[in-house]
Design an enzyme around this catalytic site. Structure first.
Site, PDB file in Angstrom:
ATOM      1  N   ASP A  36       0.818  -1.221   0.000  1.00  0.00           N
ATOM      2  CA  ASP A  36       0.000   0.000   0.000  1.00  0.00           C
ATOM      3  C   ASP A  36       0.850   1.268   0.000  1.00  0.00           C
ATOM      4  O   ASP A  36       0.395   2.333   0.402  1.00  0.00           O
ATOM      5  CB  ASP A  36      -0.961  -0.013   1.197  1.00  0.00           C
ATOM      6  CG  ASP A  36      -0.227  -0.125   2.516  1.00  0.00           C
ATOM      7  OD1 ASP A  36       1.006  -0.368   2.493  1.00  0.00           O
ATOM      8  OD2 ASP A  36      -0.859   0.024   3.570  1.00  0.00           O
ATOM      9  N   HIS A 239      23.942   3.679 -17.643  1.00  0.00           N
ATOM     10  CA  HIS A 239      22.842   3.940 -16.711  1.00  0.00           C
ATOM     11  C   HIS A 239      23.009   3.119 -15.439  1.00  0.00           C
ATOM     12  O   HIS A 239      22.105   2.399 -15.013  1.00  0.00           O
ATOM     13  CB  HIS A 239      21.487   3.664 -17.378  1.00  0.00           C
ATOM     14  CG  HIS A 239      21.130   4.690 -18.404  1.00  0.00           C
ATOM     15  ND1 HIS A 239      20.151   4.516 -19.347  1.00  0.00           N
ATOM     16  CD2 HIS A 239      21.635   5.932 -18.632  1.00  0.00           C
ATOM     17  CE1 HIS A 239      20.073   5.599 -20.112  1.00  0.00           C
ATOM     18  NE2 HIS A 239      20.973   6.470 -19.698  1.00  0.00           N
ATOM     19  N   ASP A 256      26.677  11.361 -12.410  1.00  0.00           N
ATOM     20  CA  ASP A 256      25.698  12.017 -13.276  1.00  0.00           C
ATOM     21  C   ASP A 256      24.473  12.250 -12.399  1.00  0.00           C
ATOM     22  O   ASP A 256      23.721  11.311 -12.118  1.00  0.00           O
ATOM     23  CB  ASP A 256      25.384  11.097 -14.464  1.00  0.00           C
ATOM     24  CG  ASP A 256      24.425  11.729 -15.467  1.00  0.00           C
ATOM     25  OD1 ASP A 256      23.758  12.729 -15.124  1.00  0.00           O
ATOM     26  OD2 ASP A 256      24.345  11.202 -16.596  1.00  0.00           O
ATOM     27  N   ASP A 267      20.829  18.464 -15.330  1.00  0.00           N
ATOM     28  CA  ASP A 267      21.377  17.151 -15.684  1.00  0.00           C
ATOM     29  C   ASP A 267      22.879  17.354 -15.871  1.00  0.00           C
ATOM     30  O   ASP A 267      23.302  17.914 -16.883  1.00  0.00           O
ATOM     31  CB  ASP A 267      20.699  16.681 -16.991  1.00  0.00           C
ATOM     32  CG  ASP A 267      21.191  15.326 -17.460  1.00  0.00           C
ATOM     33  OD1 ASP A 267      21.916  14.656 -16.714  1.00  0.00           O
ATOM     34  OD2 ASP A 267      20.840  14.949 -18.600  1.00  0.00           O
ATOM     35  N   HIS A 346      26.967   7.069 -27.206  1.00  0.00           N
ATOM     36  CA  HIS A 346      25.714   7.829 -27.073  1.00  0.00           C
ATOM     37  C   HIS A 346      25.866   9.159 -27.799  1.00  0.00           C
ATOM     38  O   HIS A 346      26.941   9.509 -28.258  1.00  0.00           O
ATOM     39  CB  HIS A 346      25.351   8.035 -25.604  1.00  0.00           C
ATOM     40  CG  HIS A 346      26.401   8.703 -24.769  1.00  0.00           C
ATOM     41  ND1 HIS A 346      26.668  10.061 -24.828  1.00  0.00           N
ATOM     42  CD2 HIS A 346      27.278   8.205 -23.858  1.00  0.00           C
ATOM     43  CE1 HIS A 346      27.625  10.362 -23.975  1.00  0.00           C
ATOM     44  NE2 HIS A 346      28.027   9.258 -23.380  1.00  0.00           N
ATOM     45  N   HIS A 350      20.775  16.198 -25.437  1.00  0.00           N
ATOM     46  CA  HIS A 350      19.324  16.077 -25.636  1.00  0.00           C
ATOM     47  C   HIS A 350      18.694  17.370 -25.161  1.00  0.00           C
ATOM     48  O   HIS A 350      19.312  18.141 -24.427  1.00  0.00           O
ATOM     49  CB  HIS A 350      18.784  14.881 -24.845  1.00  0.00           C
ATOM     50  CG  HIS A 350      19.274  14.811 -23.419  1.00  0.00           C
ATOM     51  ND1 HIS A 350      18.710  15.551 -22.404  1.00  0.00           N
ATOM     52  CD2 HIS A 350      20.304  14.131 -22.842  1.00  0.00           C
ATOM     53  CE1 HIS A 350      19.354  15.312 -21.281  1.00  0.00           C
ATOM     54  NE2 HIS A 350      20.338  14.470 -21.507  1.00  0.00           N
ATOM     55  N   HIS A 357      15.020  14.296 -20.345  1.00  0.00           N
ATOM     56  CA  HIS A 357      15.123  14.150 -21.801  1.00  0.00           C
ATOM     57  C   HIS A 357      13.866  14.830 -22.334  1.00  0.00           C
ATOM     58  O   HIS A 357      12.814  14.197 -22.481  1.00  0.00           O
ATOM     59  CB  HIS A 357      15.189  12.686 -22.217  1.00  0.00           C
ATOM     60  CG  HIS A 357      16.434  12.003 -21.718  1.00  0.00           C
ATOM     61  ND1 HIS A 357      16.567  10.648 -21.631  1.00  0.00           N
ATOM     62  CD2 HIS A 357      17.615  12.505 -21.278  1.00  0.00           C
ATOM     63  CE1 HIS A 357      17.770  10.344 -21.157  1.00  0.00           C
ATOM     64  NE2 HIS A 357      18.418  11.463 -20.923  1.00  0.00           N
ATOM     65  N   GLU A 380      27.237  16.594 -23.596  1.00  0.00           N
ATOM     66  CA  GLU A 380      27.756  15.524 -22.743  1.00  0.00           C
ATOM     67  C   GLU A 380      28.507  14.423 -23.486  1.00  0.00           C
ATOM     68  O   GLU A 380      28.081  13.274 -23.522  1.00  0.00           O
ATOM     69  CB  GLU A 380      26.615  14.905 -21.932  1.00  0.00           C
ATOM     70  CG  GLU A 380      25.387  14.489 -22.749  1.00  0.00           C
ATOM     71  CD  GLU A 380      24.341  13.787 -21.881  1.00  0.00           C
ATOM     72  OE1 GLU A 380      24.733  12.882 -21.128  1.00  0.00           O
ATOM     73  OE2 GLU A 380      23.160  14.145 -21.968  1.00  0.00           O
ATOM     74  N   TYR A 384      34.280   5.551 -22.884  1.00  0.00           N
ATOM     75  CA  TYR A 384      34.117   4.469 -21.908  1.00  0.00           C
ATOM     76  C   TYR A 384      34.946   3.262 -22.333  1.00  0.00           C
ATOM     77  O   TYR A 384      34.803   2.786 -23.460  1.00  0.00           O
ATOM     78  CB  TYR A 384      32.637   4.078 -21.801  1.00  0.00           C
ATOM     79  CG  TYR A 384      31.749   5.301 -21.622  1.00  0.00           C
ATOM     80  CD1 TYR A 384      31.495   5.815 -20.360  1.00  0.00           C
ATOM     81  CD2 TYR A 384      31.239   5.981 -22.742  1.00  0.00           C
ATOM     82  CE1 TYR A 384      30.728   6.962 -20.203  1.00  0.00           C
ATOM     83  CE2 TYR A 384      30.474   7.127 -22.598  1.00  0.00           C
ATOM     84  CZ  TYR A 384      30.215   7.617 -21.331  1.00  0.00           C
ATOM     85  OH  TYR A 384      29.467   8.760 -21.181  1.00  0.00           O
ATOM     86  N   ARG A 402      32.658  11.093 -18.574  1.00  0.00           N
ATOM     87  CA  ARG A 402      31.651  11.921 -19.239  1.00  0.00           C
ATOM     88  C   ARG A 402      31.683  13.287 -18.569  1.00  0.00           C
ATOM     89  O   ARG A 402      31.886  13.380 -17.356  1.00  0.00           O
ATOM     90  CB  ARG A 402      30.252  11.292 -19.123  1.00  0.00           C
ATOM     91  CG  ARG A 402      29.147  12.148 -19.734  1.00  0.00           C
ATOM     92  CD  ARG A 402      27.851  11.372 -20.017  1.00  0.00           C
ATOM     93  NE  ARG A 402      27.151  10.915 -18.837  1.00  0.00           N
ATOM     94  CZ  ARG A 402      27.098   9.658 -18.425  1.00  0.00           C
ATOM     95  NH1 ARG A 402      27.724   8.708 -19.105  1.00  0.00           N
ATOM     96  NH2 ARG A 402      26.435   9.320 -17.333  1.00  0.00           N
ATOM     97  N   GLU A 404      29.229  16.639 -18.529  1.00  0.00           N
ATOM     98  CA  GLU A 404      27.903  17.069 -18.984  1.00  0.00           C
ATOM     99  C   GLU A 404      27.515  18.409 -18.373  1.00  0.00           C
ATOM    100  O   GLU A 404      27.541  18.578 -17.152  1.00  0.00           O
ATOM    101  CB  GLU A 404      26.848  16.016 -18.595  1.00  0.00           C
ATOM    102  CG  GLU A 404      25.425  16.421 -18.958  1.00  0.00           C
ATOM    103  CD  GLU A 404      24.396  15.331 -18.726  1.00  0.00           C
ATOM    104  OE1 GLU A 404      24.574  14.511 -17.812  1.00  0.00           O
ATOM    105  OE2 GLU A 404      23.403  15.310 -19.482  1.00  0.00           O
TER     106      GLU A 404
END
Ligand code: GLY
Ligand code: MN
Ligand code: MN
Length: 437
Positions: A36, A239, A256, A267, A346, A350, A357, A380, A384, A402, A404
């Site tokens: 719940d 991710h 990130d 972001d 990537h 964006h 996004h 960004e 890798y 990265r 960004e």
């Protein structure tokens, strides 16, 4: 956000739709997390953009030119018992006085009233596919109108995706929206600084995440997406969300993490050594990404196609990797054959706004969209090199970098909303661990 802002948005959308149309937007539904317990509620971005109304169980209707009122809101009724448990509700009365609806009714009235409003229109706009259950109900109402109505009954004959108009509006940020984005950016910058200063070997990734939560909540913000706090090999998982590894001496850390303030997102990513000293290999990769990042940022300007920052980043990543010896061959053919995608898989950014996004088309009739003042995007690039990468000597493994930042396109060029967060590797080295005991 100022209430005038919502009035202006509704007017703009209704002008685009024209008379004889109706736009229907359901609120986001509450969702069960377990048994719940609900997930924290977040209003649907399209719904909030037009209403500023943050409650579930609501439907907003815009009917330009409708004589009895153009903006209608169905929402939960006041209920003292329920409000004792779950907090206050606006109720239809406040929907009119505080939220600017021309008329408002309890949500249960939607079944009776909405089919009539829909039946009187020629065109129905809604965000197709976004709310499948509601869409089914809507189609049910229209079918019943057609079946029951018999000859001469008027039903709408066009169903149109609201996205084109609405998401195009959302793509261009007003001064108020830019203000909220600036604030979200500033809080994220402070949070990254705080986390950097606490970072040291022996901490767990979630302890870095905790510094972000502290800073976000201290400023009335919350994460705009699940923070990615990856050390060592985890820097190479795009991710990564587990955030549960112990950070070791010699690791890189990629963070990130951005926040949402007044429904607008930041972001932001920074990568730095856990112990405050880049190894030569880590620094070499870092400098290639930084160079690509600078080239991409320089390509953000009104009049440039959306693809230009990415193409600049690709050129610089490819050249840099070739110089280091991780790619071999002519730069032009490495780019043509997308050899860089082994390390940079990537895109360079964006749209950014209410959704991390954010909405808005990237192409118009197969052509990349041209950047215009008011558009907001991330820049960004990354490289890798996970452990076991074929053809790459071991000393390069476990390096994921990265960088960004968030950028607003202006008339003059670009405003980097996160510019106060250092990117220079020497400055990062000095900041990492500065507050750690
Ligand atoms: N945080 C998700 C992204 O960078 O796109
Ligand atoms: Mn991003
Ligand atoms: Mn990000």
């Amino acid at each position: 956000m100022n209430t005038d802002e919502f009035v202006r948005r509704r007017r703009q959308l209704m002008r685009m739709m024209g008379r004889g149309s109706v736009a229907i937007l359901p609120a986001a539904q509450t969702r069960l997390r377990n048994r719940d317990v609900l997930y924290a509620y977040r209003q649907d971005s399209d719904f909030y953009y037009l209403t500023g109304f943050a409650e579930p169980d609501a439907v907003a209707v815009l009917a330009p030119g409708r004589p009895e009122g153009e903006y209608l809101l169905f929402c939960r009724e006041r209920d003292p018992d329920k409000e004792t448990w779950d907090g206050t509700r606006a109720g239809p009365g406040n929907a009119v006085t505080r939220f600017g609806a021309d008329a408002a009714w309890p949500i249960d009235a939607v079944e009776e009233l909405l089919p009539k409003i829909v039946g009187a229109c020629d065109r129905v706009y809604y965000t197709m596919g976004a709310h499948p259950e509601f869409e089914q109900r809507l189609m049910g109402w229209v079918s019943r109108l057609r079946i029951r109505g018999g000859a001469g009954t008027h039903t709408p004959d066009e169903f149109i995706a609201l996205d084109h108009f609405l998401h195009d509006l959302r793509l261009y940020k007003s001064r108020e929206e830019a203000g909220a984005m600036r604030r979200a950016a500033r809080i994220a910058v402070q949070a990254h600084r705080r986390a950097m200063s606490m970072c040291r070997p022996g901490l767990f990734e979630y302890q870095i995440e905790a510094e972000f939560m502290h800073e976000f909540r201290s400023h009335g913000a919350q994460p705009s997406y699940q923070p990615i706090v990856g050390s060592g090999a985890n820097t190479c998982i795009l991710h990564y969300h587990a955030n549960d590894r112990r950070m070791e001496d010699g690791d890189l850390l990629l963070v990130d993490a951005g926040c949402e303030y007044d429904y607008y997102a930041s972001d932001v990513t920074r990568t730095y050594p856990v112990n405050g000293r880049f190894t030569p290999e880590q620094r070499a990769i870092y400098e290639v990404v930084l160079d690509a990042h600078e080239a991409a940022l320089a390509a953000v300007a009104p009049g440039n196609p959306w693809s230009e920052p990415h193409e600049a980043a690709v050129r610089h990543v490819t050249k840099g990797l070739k110089k280091i010896g991780l790619l071999e061959g002519a730069v032009s053919s490495l780019i043509r054959n997308r050899a860089y995608q082994k390390f940079f898989m990537h895109r360079t950014g964006h749209w950014l706004g209410m959704d991390v996004h954010d909405v808005g088309d990237y192409k118009i009739a197969d052509q990349w969209r041209v950047l215009e003042p008011g558009m907001a995007l991330t820049v960004e690039p990354g490289i890798y090199i996970p452990p076991g990468t074929r053809g790459v000597p071991k000393r390069w493994w476990n390096i994921g970098v990265r960088i960004e930042d968030d950028v607003l396109v202006t008339r003059e060029g670009a405003d980097v909303l996160t510019r106060d967060l250092p990117r220079d590797p020497d400055v990062l080295e000095a900041l990492v661990g500065a507050a750690a005991q």
